[in-house]
Design an enzyme around this catalytic site. Structure first.
Site, PDB file in Angstrom:
ATOM      1  N   GLY A 222      43.765  59.074  26.863  1.00  0.00           N
ATOM      2  CA  GLY A 222      45.021  58.941  27.606  1.00  0.00           C
ATOM      3  C   GLY A 222      45.075  59.897  28.778  1.00  0.00           C
TER       4      GLY A 222
ATOM      5  CB  ALA B  98      38.577  57.552  27.118  1.00  0.00           C
TER       6      ALA B  98
ATOM      7  CG  HIS C  16      38.444  19.095  36.189  1.00  0.00           C
ATOM      8  ND1 HIS C  16      38.648  19.520  34.900  1.00  0.00           N
ATOM      9  CD2 HIS C  16      37.237  18.494  36.196  1.00  0.00           C
ATOM     10  CE1 HIS C  16      37.613  19.167  34.157  1.00  0.00           C
ATOM     11  NE2 HIS C  16      36.742  18.545  34.914  1.00  0.00           N
TER      12      HIS C  16
ATOM     13  CD  GLU D  24      44.075  63.557  47.699  1.00  0.00           C
ATOM     14  OE1 GLU D  24      45.012  62.805  47.344  1.00  0.00           O
ATOM     15  OE2 GLU D  24      43.445  64.279  46.888  1.00  0.00           O
TER      16      GLU D  24
HETATM   17  C1  LIG Z   1      38.482  55.146  34.425  1.00  0.00           C
HETATM   18  C2  LIG Z   1      39.789  54.617  34.916  1.00  0.00           C
HETATM   19  C3  LIG Z   1      39.935  53.265  35.133  1.00  0.00           C
HETATM   20  C4  LIG Z   1      41.143  52.753  35.587  1.00  0.00           C
HETATM   21  N1  LIG Z   1      41.228  51.403  35.810  1.00  0.00           N
HETATM   22  C5  LIG Z   1      42.389  50.897  36.276  1.00  0.00           C
HETATM   23  C6  LIG Z   1      42.499  49.513  36.559  1.00  0.00           C
HETATM   24  O1  LIG Z   1      41.561  48.730  36.421  1.00  0.00           O
HETATM   25  N2  LIG Z   1      43.679  49.054  37.034  1.00  0.00           N
HETATM   26  C7  LIG Z   1      44.755  49.879  37.225  1.00  0.00           C
HETATM   27  O2  LIG Z   1      45.791  49.402  37.649  1.00  0.00           O
HETATM   28  N3  LIG Z   1      44.675  51.198  36.964  1.00  0.00           N
HETATM   29  C8  LIG Z   1      43.516  51.726  36.504  1.00  0.00           C
HETATM   30  N4  LIG Z   1      43.436  53.077  36.275  1.00  0.00           N
HETATM   31  C9  LIG Z   1      44.627  53.905  36.488  1.00  0.00           C
HETATM   32  C10 LIG Z   1      44.799  54.228  37.982  1.00  0.00           C
HETATM   33  O3  LIG Z   1      43.668  54.919  38.435  1.00  0.00           O
HETATM   34  C11 LIG Z   1      46.057  55.044  38.187  1.00  0.00           C
HETATM   35  O4  LIG Z   1      47.162  54.382  37.634  1.00  0.00           O
HETATM   36  C12 LIG Z   1      46.305  55.268  39.676  1.00  0.00           C
HETATM   37  O5  LIG Z   1      45.252  55.954  40.270  1.00  0.00           O
HETATM   38  C13 LIG Z   1      47.605  56.027  39.883  1.00  0.00           C
HETATM   39  O6  LIG Z   1      47.806  56.244  41.245  1.00  0.00           O
HETATM   40  P1  LIG Z   1      48.617  57.513  41.762  1.00  0.00           P
HETATM   41  O7  LIG Z   1      48.707  57.331  43.237  1.00  0.00           O
HETATM   42  O8  LIG Z   1      49.832  57.672  40.996  1.00  0.00           O
HETATM   43  O9  LIG Z   1      47.699  58.749  41.400  1.00  0.00           O
HETATM   44  P2  LIG Z   1      46.168  59.122  41.651  1.00  0.00           P
HETATM   45  O10 LIG Z   1      45.350  57.936  41.968  1.00  0.00           O
HETATM   46  O11 LIG Z   1      45.777  59.945  40.476  1.00  0.00           O
HETATM   47  O12 LIG Z   1      46.220  60.000  42.938  1.00  0.00           O
HETATM   48  C14 LIG Z   1      46.835  61.245  42.966  1.00  0.00           C
HETATM   49  C15 LIG Z   1      46.244  62.049  44.116  1.00  0.00           C
HETATM   50  O13 LIG Z   1      47.034  63.185  44.314  1.00  0.00           O
HETATM   51  C16 LIG Z   1      46.183  64.273  44.653  1.00  0.00           C
HETATM   52  N5  LIG Z   1      46.924  65.484  44.317  1.00  0.00           N
HETATM   53  C17 LIG Z   1      47.357  65.897  43.114  1.00  0.00           C
HETATM   54  N6  LIG Z   1      48.041  67.030  43.221  1.00  0.00           N
HETATM   55  C18 LIG Z   1      48.058  67.358  44.541  1.00  0.00           C
HETATM   56  C19 LIG Z   1      48.622  68.422  45.280  1.00  0.00           C
HETATM   57  N7  LIG Z   1      49.330  69.374  44.689  1.00  0.00           N
HETATM   58  N8  LIG Z   1      48.445  68.449  46.622  1.00  0.00           N
HETATM   59  C20 LIG Z   1      47.717  67.471  47.229  1.00  0.00           C
HETATM   60  N9  LIG Z   1      47.170  66.434  46.577  1.00  0.00           N
HETATM   61  C21 LIG Z   1      47.346  66.374  45.247  1.00  0.00           C
HETATM   62  C22 LIG Z   1      44.971  64.034  43.788  1.00  0.00           C
HETATM   63  O14 LIG Z   1      43.855  64.717  44.309  1.00  0.00           O
HETATM   64  C23 LIG Z   1      44.836  62.529  43.847  1.00  0.00           C
HETATM   65  O15 LIG Z   1      44.008  62.145  44.927  1.00  0.00           O
HETATM   66  C24 LIG Z   1      42.230  53.613  35.827  1.00  0.00           C
HETATM   67  C25 LIG Z   1      42.096  54.983  35.603  1.00  0.00           C
HETATM   68  C26 LIG Z   1      40.891  55.501  35.170  1.00  0.00           C
HETATM   69  C27 LIG Z   1      40.774  56.961  34.952  1.00  0.00           C
HETATM   70  C1  LIG Z   2      28.411  15.496  41.545  1.00  0.00           C
HETATM   71  C2  LIG Z   2      29.905  15.386  41.484  1.00  0.00           C
HETATM   72  C3  LIG Z   2      30.655  16.544  41.405  1.00  0.00           C
HETATM   73  C4  LIG Z   2      32.037  16.472  41.330  1.00  0.00           C
HETATM   74  N1  LIG Z   2      32.741  17.640  41.244  1.00  0.00           N
HETATM   75  C5  LIG Z   2      34.098  17.578  41.156  1.00  0.00           C
HETATM   76  C6  LIG Z   2      34.860  18.758  41.002  1.00  0.00           C
HETATM   77  O1  LIG Z   2      34.325  19.875  40.931  1.00  0.00           O
HETATM   78  N2  LIG Z   2      36.200  18.664  40.913  1.00  0.00           N
HETATM   79  C7  LIG Z   2      36.823  17.453  40.971  1.00  0.00           C
HETATM   80  O2  LIG Z   2      38.048  17.414  40.890  1.00  0.00           O
HETATM   81  N3  LIG Z   2      36.131  16.316  41.113  1.00  0.00           N
HETATM   82  C8  LIG Z   2      34.794  16.349  41.201  1.00  0.00           C
HETATM   83  N4  LIG Z   2      34.085  15.179  41.311  1.00  0.00           N
HETATM   84  C9  LIG Z   2      34.838  13.910  41.390  1.00  0.00           C
HETATM   85  C10 LIG Z   2      35.258  13.461  40.000  1.00  0.00           C
HETATM   86  O3  LIG Z   2      34.127  13.306  39.196  1.00  0.00           O
HETATM   87  C11 LIG Z   2      36.060  12.178  40.088  1.00  0.00           C
HETATM   88  O4  LIG Z   2      37.150  12.348  40.972  1.00  0.00           O
HETATM   89  C12 LIG Z   2      36.614  11.786  38.729  1.00  0.00           C
HETATM   90  O5  LIG Z   2      35.570  11.597  37.799  1.00  0.00           O
HETATM   91  C13 LIG Z   2      37.470  10.535  38.832  1.00  0.00           C
HETATM   92  O6  LIG Z   2      37.923  10.175  37.579  1.00  0.00           O
HETATM   93  P1  LIG Z   2      38.219   8.679  37.210  1.00  0.00           P
HETATM   94  O7  LIG Z   2      38.799   8.680  35.844  1.00  0.00           O
HETATM   95  O8  LIG Z   2      38.997   8.054  38.289  1.00  0.00           O
HETATM   96  O9  LIG Z   2      36.809   7.920  37.217  1.00  0.00           O
HETATM   97  P2  LIG Z   2      35.423   8.223  36.530  1.00  0.00           P
HETATM   98  O10 LIG Z   2      35.305   9.622  36.072  1.00  0.00           O
HETATM   99  O11 LIG Z   2      34.416   7.723  37.480  1.00  0.00           O
HETATM  100  O12 LIG Z   2      35.457   7.332  35.230  1.00  0.00           O
HETATM  101  C14 LIG Z   2      35.466   5.953  35.312  1.00  0.00           C
HETATM  102  C15 LIG Z   2      34.958   5.399  33.996  1.00  0.00           C
HETATM  103  O13 LIG Z   2      35.217   4.020  33.950  1.00  0.00           O
HETATM  104  C16 LIG Z   2      34.127   3.376  33.327  1.00  0.00           C
HETATM  105  N5  LIG Z   2      34.152   1.972  33.756  1.00  0.00           N
HETATM  106  C17 LIG Z   2      34.001   1.499  35.017  1.00  0.00           C
HETATM  107  N6  LIG Z   2      34.153   0.157  35.016  1.00  0.00           N
HETATM  108  C18 LIG Z   2      34.398  -0.226  33.729  1.00  0.00           C
HETATM  109  C19 LIG Z   2      34.641  -1.448  33.127  1.00  0.00           C
HETATM  110  N7  LIG Z   2      34.692  -2.574  33.823  1.00  0.00           N
HETATM  111  N8  LIG Z   2      34.851  -1.471  31.794  1.00  0.00           N
HETATM  112  C20 LIG Z   2      34.816  -0.329  31.063  1.00  0.00           C
HETATM  113  N9  LIG Z   2      34.594   0.880  31.602  1.00  0.00           N
HETATM  114  C21 LIG Z   2      34.390   0.927  32.940  1.00  0.00           C
HETATM  115  C22 LIG Z   2      32.925   4.131  33.824  1.00  0.00           C
HETATM  116  O14 LIG Z   2      31.824   3.978  32.954  1.00  0.00           O
HETATM  117  C23 LIG Z   2      33.458   5.564  33.806  1.00  0.00           C
HETATM  118  O15 LIG Z   2      33.200   6.188  32.587  1.00  0.00           O
HETATM  119  C24 LIG Z   2      32.688  15.212  41.365  1.00  0.00           C
HETATM  120  C25 LIG Z   2      31.933  14.044  41.434  1.00  0.00           C
HETATM  121  C26 LIG Z   2      30.562  14.121  41.492  1.00  0.00           C
HETATM  122  C27 LIG Z   2      29.780  12.874  41.561  1.00  0.00           C
END
Ligand SMILES: Cc1cc2nc3c(=O)[nH]c(=O)nc-3n(C[C@H](O)[C@H](O)[C@H](O)COP(=O)(O)OP(=O)(O)OC[C@H]3O[C@@H](n4cnc5c(N)ncnc54)[C@H](O)[C@@H]3O)c2cc1C
Ligand SMILES: Cc1cc2nc3c(=O)[nH]c(=O)nc-3n(C[C@H](O)[C@H](O)[C@H](O)COP(=O)(O)OP(=O)(O)OC[C@H]3O[C@@H](n4cnc5c(N)ncnc54)[C@H](O)[C@@H]3O)c2cc1C
Lengths: 474, 57, 474
Positions: free
Chosen positions: C277, C275, C450, C39
């Protein structure tokens, strides 16, 4: 018959419009069934109104402020002020947009919407008492019923929710000012998500938890990453402490806890959030009338078609038990609707992913190493640390790891544990892989875009195969 | 015992193959997979359906 | 023989330590080959030092500041100040950490590292001139060579890079102050990523582009989302304009462009970023000595084993042509190393995802609808708008969509176009699906967590099948 009572009929009666119920209703409507959806409170249920969506809205908004205030290292100087009332109003706008969308989608799919509280009256009728005084009630005859009444927070004895001192998650998501201090009872996912939010908003958070670490049910090294980050943020943890009682003290309260040895500790705070789990809502449905009885945990047990013991009654979502997750509720709702429509649907999902939106996030799917071992597989584990991932470094968030568990004999991917920024999104690829019966090699050989966090997923699988590039292989 | 389809409650087949199995009334956990690692493919499911005694009356 | 010249031998000589070369070298080392990596500049190549990593670091850091300053709606009041010099130093720290990691990984895998510029001397020798005066040179005998010399920015005639007025992306990623104004020539992905960064940092950005929209090669509706967001941020676009000439004017410069009709327009700015290409680096390798000649685009053509026309010489990465992406370079590097080691490896990837880190991001993989049609498939398209996705709303970022293209007959997923927050991560699941030959149904039937953005991926696939829940199906 009382004044205003009418009798209507429907093929499918869905009770509760959370992610279980409304999805069941929409799917049933798509399949040409005549469907009636009864909701007593708000479309979207707990999830959209008081759960997933409000919590994620506050978490994300809080991070926007917190990250900018914590980025001097990146050359960013800011001291953001947060108006919690306005943040909560913004959150309410998000909720309204989504619940309005649910209502529109139900109507567009031909679902009859009924507002009111339903309870069973017989094997094939339910009575709905409409909301509000004098709104009357109706009796609905149904061929099939889908119960999706969700769950409610469990109360700790002595800590009844009063909305002022003792809060449930619902109230904690709708405060109009950041409390100076808060005791959080319970370090499960809801407690940890909200502790993180409030600590980042400048509240002094103390977490008391009966068990000996955060996030019971998660592996130690996963929980540790989240706990250590929360500690860095200033959250104060007390493990092995059971909430015992509380009393008012000055402007706030004193919360008393007791450990195994009967020793009492006291924690002063402005407010106390109790988040110790949720329990199915089955007590208000008059289930006997339809011939059903919940189990001792209040759960309506169901089979692989989401069917209860009574053939024409289905139960989906939280009311049908663990895992109590919104996407499980929706998946069950779809299956129930399809089964009612006569399709060969079944709850045969191999992979139910779960996410915790802490800092960093957690995403898990399928089996842990121990579970794979117990199931008789020969687990092989691959792991990749976030600090070796370029995208994580460019985000300034390099804690955590991606771990995958495969079966050494067959090469199948059995599960994954991710603790990382965007873990909730990263788990999607792994869930697809597990669901499809992919091998570790399939994920490792798939080209992952550079620079992304998902490269860590590919490398963890490669590591399990002894050929990761950016970490040393065992 | 070697790992395979049906072990530990796991079915190694794509959702599309599992749906086909349900349509054809095949118990997919009992099908021997011909795919990589023993993964059950749609053609495995079809073959199992054809060799299965007709259970309809 | 000149003073200090020595002759050494190696099984595999890798020229260039970018993501193509260093990955080839590490993999070759893992496979037990004796490998030497030369490199001339910096480990990690363009990607880690002047490309992917620096650009994503500045994009992410800028967003931390910009998002907080733009969140009054969320109740967040902040007026972040950015010290670009410190931000660039932070970015340099990230780069150092990663390039240091690359060096360590090479050594840990037994790769001989040689600093210097290599050129071929004969069919099986290369000469390396070590960096710095009087450091001498060496001749390396090799059995196989892997050329991974990357690419360099194309210069527009009259716009030679001077690092002061006329910048390449490399210099634009290392400025010590935000210019007041900047003309960006070229609206490809590098131009668009950097325009967005600088506009968000407070610079007045004007983009001039020869074609008639941003991001040539992307579909209109994908490009439009990014262009409109950039316009909202204040970027000023001028299409159909070819950069013609420039001159100093006051503290800055005037850039002159010409349209199709020969009309001249002038744009004043402090600096100009060109930029338009990149072109493979093949002219400094003395390729004749090894019996190779690049094609008219400067590309070393290769087969499915990454092999050039000369049997024992391979070419990987940008030097081997489009797509010029870091992950393509690495994938090719792995294949070349494995082929040299006698493994049955091949460049048979079905899916090469690509991401653009604009606002919102773009992620694509596989075929567009038109491409599927041309390839003789019967394309079926599914789409899901981000504004119907709960997680997008909770992030306050609801522009964009997920689109999937499948084959109606077979159900196979052929490709996807995502324009959304975290599109670079969302594309991972879709890339796995395409790579594995998944059907639309497989992705639609997989449970998505969810609330996540990846739910939009599942719903887009469901939409293609006529059964999305949260959008109307055609
Ligand atoms: C701003 C920017 C953002 C990017 N963002 C992304 C992204 O989010 N996701 C993504 O997948 N790709 C991204 N890319 C593209 C990514 O950087 C390239 O596809 C990747 O680096 C290619 O890897 P490579 O190993 O082929 O070459 P490079 O990473 O270019 O490495 C080649 C190396 O060979 C060395 N070298 C060259 N000639 C010689 C030599 N004769 N002797 C010894 N060493 C040598 C160089 O110094 C260099 O270190 C981005 C590119 C840029 C410029
Ligand atoms: C603070 C908190 C955070 C949570 N975070 C998550 C999470 O991130 N991810 C996740 O997967 N789960 C989460 N849960 C759990 C999730 O809310 C429950 O698993 C989900 O709501 C269950 O759905 P359900 O349809 O069985 O019952 P519920 O959502 O409890 O709905 C039951 C409904 O039946 C109605 N009902 C009850 N009795 C009667 C009746 N006799 N007649 C008419 N209507 C009636 C009630 O009013 C209510 O609207 C969380 C719970 C709490 C409290």
């Amino acid at each position: 018959m009382v004044v205003g009572d009418v009798t209507t009929g429907t093929e499918v009666l869905v009770i509760g419009a959370g992610p279980g119920g409304y999805v069941a209703a929409i799917r049933a409507g798509q399949l040409g069934l005549d469907v009636t959806l009864v909701e007593k409170d708000a479309y979207g249920g707990t999830c959209l109104n008081y759960g997933c969506i409000p919590s994620k809205a506050l978490i994300s908004a809080t991070d926007v402020a917190h990250d900018a205030g914590d980025a001097e290292e990146m050359g960013i100087y800011a001291d953001p002020a947060v108006d919690l009332q306005r943040m909560v109003e913004w959150k309410d706008g998000v909720v309204d947009q989504l619940t309005g969308g649910v209502e529109k989608l139900c109507k567009a799919n031909g679902v009859n919407l009924v507002e009111g509280r339903a309870e069973f009256a017989s094997e094939d009728t339910a009575r709905v008492v409409h909301g509000g005084e004098g709104q009357g009630s109706e009796t609905i005859e149904f061929e099939h019923a889908i119960v999706s009444t969700g769950s409610r927070p469990i109360e700790v004895p002595g800590f009844e929710f009063d909305g002022e001192h003792i809060l449930s998650s619902r109230e904690a998501l709708a405060l109009d000012a950041v409390p100076e201090s808060m005791v959080v009872v319970g370090a499960g996912y809801i407690g940890m998500e909200l502790s993180t939010v409030y600590q980042k908003l400048g509240c002094d958070v103390t977490v008391v938890e009966m068990l000996d670490d955060v996030l019971p049910g998660y592996e130690d090294d996963v929980a540790r990453v989240v706990r250590e980050r929360a500690e860095d943020l200033g959250v104060d943890f007390h493990f092995g402490q059971a909430a015992d009682s509380w009393e008012e003290a000055g402007d706030g309260i004193t919360v008393r806890t007791e450990n195994e040895d009967g020793e009492i500790a006291e924690f002063g705070a402005e407010k106390c959030l109790v988040a110790v789990g949720r329990r199915p809502v089955t007590d208000t449905l008059n289930l006997e009338a339809v011939g059903l009885e919940p189990n001792e945990d209040g759960v309506l047990e169901t089979d692989h078609e989401a069917r209860t013991d009574v053939d024409h009654v289905f139960a989906v979502g939280d009311v049908a038990g663990e895992p109590m997750l919104a996407h499980t509720a929706s998946a069950e709702g779809e299956v129930a609707a399809e089964v009612v429509a006569g399709e060969p649907a079944a709850l045969d999902h191999q992979a139910i992913p779960a996410a915790v939106f802490t800092d960093p996030e957690i995403g898990t799917v399928g089996m842990t190493e121990d579970e794979a071992d117990e199931a008789g597989f020969d687990p092989v584990v691959g792991q990749f640390p976030l600090r070796a991932n370029g995208r994580a470094l460019t985000l300034g968030e390099d804690e955590g790891f991606v771990r995958v568990v495969g079966d050494d004999d067959s090469g199948f991917l059995l599960g994954a544990q991710v603790v990382a920024p965007e873990a909730s999104e990263l788990i999607a690829e792994l869930a697809l892989a597990v669901e499809m019966g992919a091998q570790l090699e399939d994920v490792a050989a798939t080209i992952h875009t550079h620079p992304t966090l998902s490269e860590a997923v590919g490398e963890a699988c490669a590591n399990a195969l002894g050929k990761a590039i950016h970490t040393l292989n065992r | 015992e070697s790992s395979g389809n049906g072990q530990g409650g796991r079915v190694f087949a794509a959702p599309s193959a599992r749906r086909l199995a349900r349509e054809l009334g095949v118990e997919i956990a009992a099908v021997d997979g011909s795919g990589p690692g023993g993964r059950v493919t749609e053609s495995d499911v079809r073959a199992a359906a054809e060799s299965q005694p007709d259970e309809s009356d």
